[in-house]
Design a protein around this motif. Structure first.
Motif, PDB file in Angstrom:
ATOM      1  N   LYS A   1       0.812  -1.217   0.000  1.00  0.00           N
ATOM      2  CA  LYS A   1       0.000   0.000   0.000  1.00  0.00           C
ATOM      3  C   LYS A   1       0.846   1.268   0.000  1.00  0.00           C
ATOM      4  O   LYS A   1       0.474   2.247  -0.647  1.00  0.00           O
TER       5      LYS A   1
ATOM      6  N   SER B   1       1.404  10.342   8.893  1.00  0.00           N
ATOM      7  CA  SER B   1       1.056   9.921  10.250  1.00  0.00           C
ATOM      8  C   SER B   1       2.181  10.214  11.242  1.00  0.00           C
ATOM      9  O   SER B   1       3.329  10.391  10.856  1.00  0.00           O
TER      10      SER B   1
ATOM     11  N   ARG C   1       7.252   4.385  16.175  1.00  0.00           N
ATOM     12  CA  ARG C   1       8.193   3.396  15.608  1.00  0.00           C
ATOM     13  C   ARG C   1       9.488   4.106  15.204  1.00  0.00           C
ATOM     14  O   ARG C   1       9.480   5.247  14.786  1.00  0.00           O
TER      15      ARG C   1
ATOM     16  N   ARG D   1      12.901   3.276   9.572  1.00  0.00           N
ATOM     17  CA  ARG D   1      13.662   2.251   8.849  1.00  0.00           C
ATOM     18  C   ARG D   1      14.701   2.973   8.009  1.00  0.00           C
ATOM     19  O   ARG D   1      14.559   4.173   7.743  1.00  0.00           O
TER      20      ARG D   1
ATOM     21  N   TYR E   1       6.884   9.597   7.807  1.00  0.00           N
ATOM     22  CA  TYR E   1       6.159   9.709   9.084  1.00  0.00           C
ATOM     23  C   TYR E   1       6.703  10.919   9.824  1.00  0.00           C
ATOM     24  O   TYR E   1       7.793  11.409   9.513  1.00  0.00           O
TER      25      TYR E   1
ATOM     26  N   GLU F   1      -7.446   9.823  14.746  1.00  0.00           N
ATOM     27  CA  GLU F   1      -7.560   8.433  15.209  1.00  0.00           C
ATOM     28  C   GLU F   1      -6.173   7.992  15.615  1.00  0.00           C
ATOM     29  O   GLU F   1      -5.183   8.613  15.248  1.00  0.00           O
TER      30      GLU F   1
ATOM     31  N   TYR G   1      -0.150  -0.680  17.129  1.00  0.00           N
ATOM     32  CA  TYR G   1      -0.031  -1.756  16.138  1.00  0.00           C
ATOM     33  C   TYR G   1       1.324  -2.437  16.277  1.00  0.00           C
ATOM     34  O   TYR G   1       2.365  -1.794  16.091  1.00  0.00           O
TER      35      TYR G   1
ATOM     36  N   TYR H   1       0.530   4.602  16.337  1.00  0.00           N
ATOM     37  CA  TYR H   1       0.396   5.321  15.075  1.00  0.00           C
ATOM     38  C   TYR H   1      -0.829   6.217  15.183  1.00  0.00           C
ATOM     39  O   TYR H   1      -1.829   5.808  15.781  1.00  0.00           O
ATOM     40  N   GLY H   2      -0.776   7.407  14.590  1.00  0.00           N
ATOM     41  CA  GLY H   2      -1.958   8.271  14.615  1.00  0.00           C
ATOM     42  C   GLY H   2      -1.964   9.252  13.454  1.00  0.00           C
ATOM     43  O   GLY H   2      -0.921   9.561  12.872  1.00  0.00           O
ATOM     44  N   THR H   3      -3.171   9.732  13.139  1.00  0.00           N
ATOM     45  CA  THR H   3      -3.353  10.677  12.021  1.00  0.00           C
ATOM     46  C   THR H   3      -3.543  12.086  12.556  1.00  0.00           C
ATOM     47  O   THR H   3      -4.504  12.330  13.293  1.00  0.00           O
TER      48      THR H   3
ATOM     49  N   GLU I   1      -3.244   6.276   4.759  1.00  0.00           N
ATOM     50  CA  GLU I   1      -2.798   4.885   4.608  1.00  0.00           C
ATOM     51  C   GLU I   1      -2.640   4.347   6.019  1.00  0.00           C
ATOM     52  O   GLU I   1      -1.605   4.530   6.665  1.00  0.00           O
ATOM     53  N   ILE I   2      -3.702   3.728   6.532  1.00  0.00           N
ATOM     54  CA  ILE I   2      -3.723   3.335   7.947  1.00  0.00           C
ATOM     55  C   ILE I   2      -4.327   1.940   8.105  1.00  0.00           C
ATOM     56  O   ILE I   2      -4.997   1.445   7.199  1.00  0.00           O
ATOM     57  N   GLU I   3      -4.100   1.340   9.279  1.00  0.00           N
ATOM     58  CA  GLU I   3      -4.617  -0.026   9.476  1.00  0.00           C
ATOM     59  C   GLU I   3      -6.127   0.013   9.813  1.00  0.00           C
ATOM     60  O   GLU I   3      -6.687   1.087  10.021  1.00  0.00           O
TER      61      GLU I   3
ATOM     62  N   GLY J   1      -7.934   1.918  13.005  1.00  0.00           N
ATOM     63  CA  GLY J   1      -7.938   3.373  12.814  1.00  0.00           C
ATOM     64  C   GLY J   1      -8.924   3.766  11.726  1.00  0.00           C
ATOM     65  O   GLY J   1      -9.653   4.753  11.856  1.00  0.00           O
TER      66      GLY J   1
ATOM     67  N   ARG K   1       3.362  -9.497  12.294  1.00  0.00           N
ATOM     68  CA  ARG K   1       2.653  -8.741  11.257  1.00  0.00           C
ATOM     69  C   ARG K   1       1.799  -9.668  10.388  1.00  0.00           C
ATOM     70  O   ARG K   1       0.713  -9.288   9.953  1.00  0.00           O
TER      71      ARG K   1
HETATM   72  P1  5GP Z   1       4.570   0.422   9.188  1.00  0.00           P
HETATM   73  O1  5GP Z   1       5.238   0.275  10.504  1.00  0.00           O
HETATM   74  O2  5GP Z   1       4.749  -0.803   8.315  1.00  0.00           O
HETATM   75  O3  5GP Z   1       4.938   1.695   8.481  1.00  0.00           O
HETATM   76  O4  5GP Z   1       2.999   0.519   9.475  1.00  0.00           O
HETATM   77  C1  5GP Z   1       2.348  -0.465  10.204  1.00  0.00           C
HETATM   78  C2  5GP Z   1       0.842  -0.326  10.025  1.00  0.00           C
HETATM   79  O5  5GP Z   1       0.381   0.884  10.607  1.00  0.00           O
HETATM   80  C3  5GP Z   1       0.410  -0.279   8.557  1.00  0.00           C
HETATM   81  O6  5GP Z   1      -0.728  -1.113   8.401  1.00  0.00           O
HETATM   82  C4  5GP Z   1       0.059   1.163   8.336  1.00  0.00           C
HETATM   83  O7  5GP Z   1      -0.928   1.337   7.329  1.00  0.00           O
HETATM   84  C5  5GP Z   1      -0.483   1.527   9.692  1.00  0.00           C
HETATM   85  N1  5GP Z   1      -0.481   2.968   9.958  1.00  0.00           N
HETATM   86  C6  5GP Z   1       0.369   3.914   9.488  1.00  0.00           C
HETATM   87  N2  5GP Z   1       0.023   5.121   9.939  1.00  0.00           N
HETATM   88  C7  5GP Z   1      -1.093   4.947  10.688  1.00  0.00           C
HETATM   89  C8  5GP Z   1      -1.955   5.841  11.420  1.00  0.00           C
HETATM   90  O8  5GP Z   1      -1.781   7.037  11.455  1.00  0.00           O
HETATM   91  N3  5GP Z   1      -2.997   5.274  12.083  1.00  0.00           N
HETATM   92  C9  5GP Z   1      -3.244   3.943  12.065  1.00  0.00           C
HETATM   93  N4  5GP Z   1      -4.315   3.514  12.718  1.00  0.00           N
HETATM   94  N5  5GP Z   1      -2.474   3.069  11.387  1.00  0.00           N
HETATM   95  C10 5GP Z   1      -1.406   3.572  10.708  1.00  0.00           C
END
Ligand code: 5GP
Length: 199
Positions: free
Chosen positions: A16, A34, A38, A41, A50, A69, A73, A78-80, A98-100, A103, A145
């Protein structure tokens, strides 16, 4: 043009991030960035991928109602950020989150007109291959994951669309098509209708 909110979810490794980055800003897309606790990387940039934040600051943002939200995770928060989303919608943009799934469902409660798109790789083993190939997580995190991915699947029926991400440009074209059709729904055309009545 009326603004709208598009949420793209899908298991870690569904591609995604890649798909979302290919949505063309010239077509009105505005990507929300967001906040996360974390660690970055390799190659990730603060403010582009981020806003990398200390846990204490994350909780302050949450308490001050600055997050639309949030979710914990696989070991990280994680938050928007709320302000960006609200401003861009007011400007008529197609704001993409792009969120899980958890959220996403929180946002749907607040913005019932949000369009929820679930992106899925063709198979579960393909997901595993992609995560391993990416090489950004250790074995334990990959396992967590993959488990999380299976937990997300029963929630797909709460989404408006399911896009299989096999070939990336095709998945991008499908999202463009969904957005184009959604934008023609009369309920999203208040500005156009007003313009017509005034003309
Ligand atoms: P990653 O660590 O792989 O970047 O993200 C892990 C998961 O957190 C992914 O499914 C991603 O879409 C989700 N994610 C990223 N930003 C946010 C956010 O702001 N809110 C929520 N609820 N999920 C998020």
């Amino acid at each position: 043009m009326d603004g709208m909110l598009v949420i793209i979810s899908g298991p870690s490794g569904s591609g995604k991030g890649t798909v979302v980055k290919q949505l063309n800003p010239d077509n009105g897309y505005a990507l929300s960035i967001s906040v996360t606790t974390r660690k970055p990387r390799e190659g990730e940039q603060h403010g582009r991928d981020y806003f990398f934040t200390a846990e204490e600051d994350f909780h302050t943002m949450r308490q001050e109602n600055n997050l639309l939200e949030h979710f914990f995770y696989v070991g990280n928060y994680y938050g928007t950020p709320r302000k960006y989303v609200e401003e861009q919608i007011a400007e008529g943009k197609i704001v993409v989150l792009e969120i899980e799934v958890n959220g996403a469902l929180q946002v749907k409660e607040k913005f019932p007109s949000a369009v929820l798109i679930f992106l899925m790789p063709p198979t579960h083993s393909e997901l595993e291959n992609r995560l391993k190939k990416r090489g950004t997580e250790d074995a334990g995190t990959i396992e967590a994951r993959l488990k999380q991915a299976l937990e997300e699947v029963p929630l797909i029926h709460r989404y408006n669309y399911l896009v299989i991400n096999d070939v990336i440009p095709e998945a991008v074209a499908k999202i463009d098509a969904i957005v184009a059709a959604e934008r023609m729904k009369p309920t999203r055309c208040a500005a156009k209708i007003q313009d017509f009545l005034r003309s």
